[in-house]
Design a protein around this motif. Sequence first.
Motif, PDB file in Angstrom:
ATOM      1  N   LYS A  86       1.320  10.689   4.353  1.00 36.26           N
ATOM      2  CA  LYS A  86       2.109   9.482   4.153  1.00 36.26           C
ATOM      3  C   LYS A  86       3.448   9.587   4.884  1.00 36.26           C
ATOM      4  O   LYS A  86       3.907   8.622   5.513  1.00 36.26           O
ATOM      5  N   PHE A 106      -0.593   9.574  -0.515  1.00 30.53           N
ATOM      6  CA  PHE A 106      -1.738  10.167   0.187  1.00 30.53           C
ATOM      7  C   PHE A 106      -1.228  11.197   1.179  1.00 30.53           C
ATOM      8  O   PHE A 106      -0.036  11.222   1.526  1.00 30.53           O
ATOM      9  N   THR A 156       2.519   1.833  -3.417  1.00 23.49           N
ATOM     10  CA  THR A 156       1.729   2.104  -4.610  1.00 23.49           C
ATOM     11  C   THR A 156       0.748   3.258  -4.433  1.00 23.49           C
ATOM     12  O   THR A 156       0.034   3.583  -5.356  1.00 23.49           O
ATOM     13  N   HIS A 157       0.725   3.867  -3.279  1.00 24.28           N
ATOM     14  CA  HIS A 157      -0.224   4.959  -3.092  1.00 24.28           C
ATOM     15  C   HIS A 157       0.473   6.201  -2.566  1.00 24.28           C
ATOM     16  O   HIS A 157       1.409   6.114  -1.775  1.00 24.28           O
ATOM     17  N   TRP A 186       0.830  -1.200   0.000  1.00 28.61           N
ATOM     18  CA  TRP A 186       0.000   0.000   0.000  1.00 28.61           C
ATOM     19  C   TRP A 186       0.870   1.257   0.000  1.00 28.61           C
ATOM     20  O   TRP A 186       0.653   2.183  -0.772  1.00 28.61           O
TER      21      TRP A 186
END
Lengths: 274, 204
Positions: free
Chosen positions: B20, B17, B14-15, B11
């Motif tokens: 983070k 946000f 690949t993300h 997660w």
Amino acid sequence: MGDGPWVPPERRGVGLLFQDYALFPHMSVHANVAFEARADVEALLERLRIGHLATARPGTLSGGERQRVALARALAIAPRALLLDEPLAALDPSTRSAVAAELAQVIDEAGVPTVVVTHSYEEAVMFADQVAVIDRGAIVQRGSALEVLEAPASAFVAEFAGINYLLGTAAGTTVRLDGGQTVRTSDPADGRVAVLVAPWEITLALDAGGVGDSALNRIPARVDRVVVVGNRARVTLGSVVAEVTPESVERLAIRPGLEVVAVWKATATRVVSA
Amino acid sequence: MVLVGTPVGYWMATHEFRGKAVLSTMFELPLVLPPAVAGLGLFAAFGRTGMLSSELDALGLQLPFTPAAVVMAMTFVAGPFYLRQAEAAFSAVDRDLLAAARTLGAGPAKVFLRVAVPLASAGLGAGAALGWARALGEFGATIMFAGSLQGVTQTAPIAIYLGFERGDFDHVYGLGAVLIAISAAVLLAAKLIARGRLPRFAPG
């Protein structure tokens, strides 16, 4: 990007051929194609002539083979549409035309509506029933390849299609180009126009004489660049490109810096308002 | 550690946000925290008078000075090792491959299990080995939170320390030799995993 609702990629039913194919390196060819297959994998492999590669890993394949595997994988999900992202970009030029011909045939046989993204007009002509030219994110022209070739909607489209696009001011069948030269055309027009002439309609002469020659346009120019591609030589003369045979280039000793005369018939020009 | 760290690492890799950086700092905090402080923190949270004591009482759970506490302390301290490795391993996986799997009709879970994990397996294996090795050497957090009940929560490094204090050198050297052998074996295994697998999975 667009409006419309967001649909997750796995539910779009669009087969996507990635530019560098994006084959799963840890799976065999067969496992790649079978990943989410709804069609008969063996039959598909045979149809794309990669049946003998079923147990091979993608890393051991040639560019053309990888492309066929990626295409098989995309077709295996029985897509409602195919999207090919510059399918020939990852191939080296020597194999490109052979792969292109095969690809065009596979697409035809697959019977799936297909969108091919390309930067090459030749590829567009090879693959497409309909061509849409996109400039700065917007479609500036769409139609058959021939329509685009015969009446490019803008200098951008003309350049993409490889057609000379010369801006000038028309008075009847005479156009005074912005560069100062005068061009004769067969379609009368007035005001701001673009003169279209295909590179293969232009011949090159070493002297301006032209006695006993029916071609009305004889424009002196200096050779900027000579590029031989296959059996054609593209000769750039300022804003005009002429396409002649490599033999002619050799016979006339055409090279950068040489003063030549670009010759074409008035009937080889078309005039569009600009 | 692997069960939680693998999806979280995926997660994180690949993300993008908001927050983070804050989250990953929190996850990595135990890496730089003195282990004694980590143990103290666990005790403050899960101890008999800790912040979650009433909830734990309601569940009939008592954590400090139990084998579960050893596992918690080790996971807390070693987890970030694995998580960092997992995140790095997943970051190295070509995003086009994940996208391609999605366009073929695979849902996120299948993409994770069939594409991302196999391609990241070398890095995941190395991360698990390193995390395990870190847990093996865990001392500070364990002794703070789990104590040193012989046969229950006493770990090898703690046994060595206490044996050393007692002057029980035969015992201590023997245990030390075992730990050296295990550590060397783990390190070797991690290297072999990384070397044996990587070329086979290299795209191209």
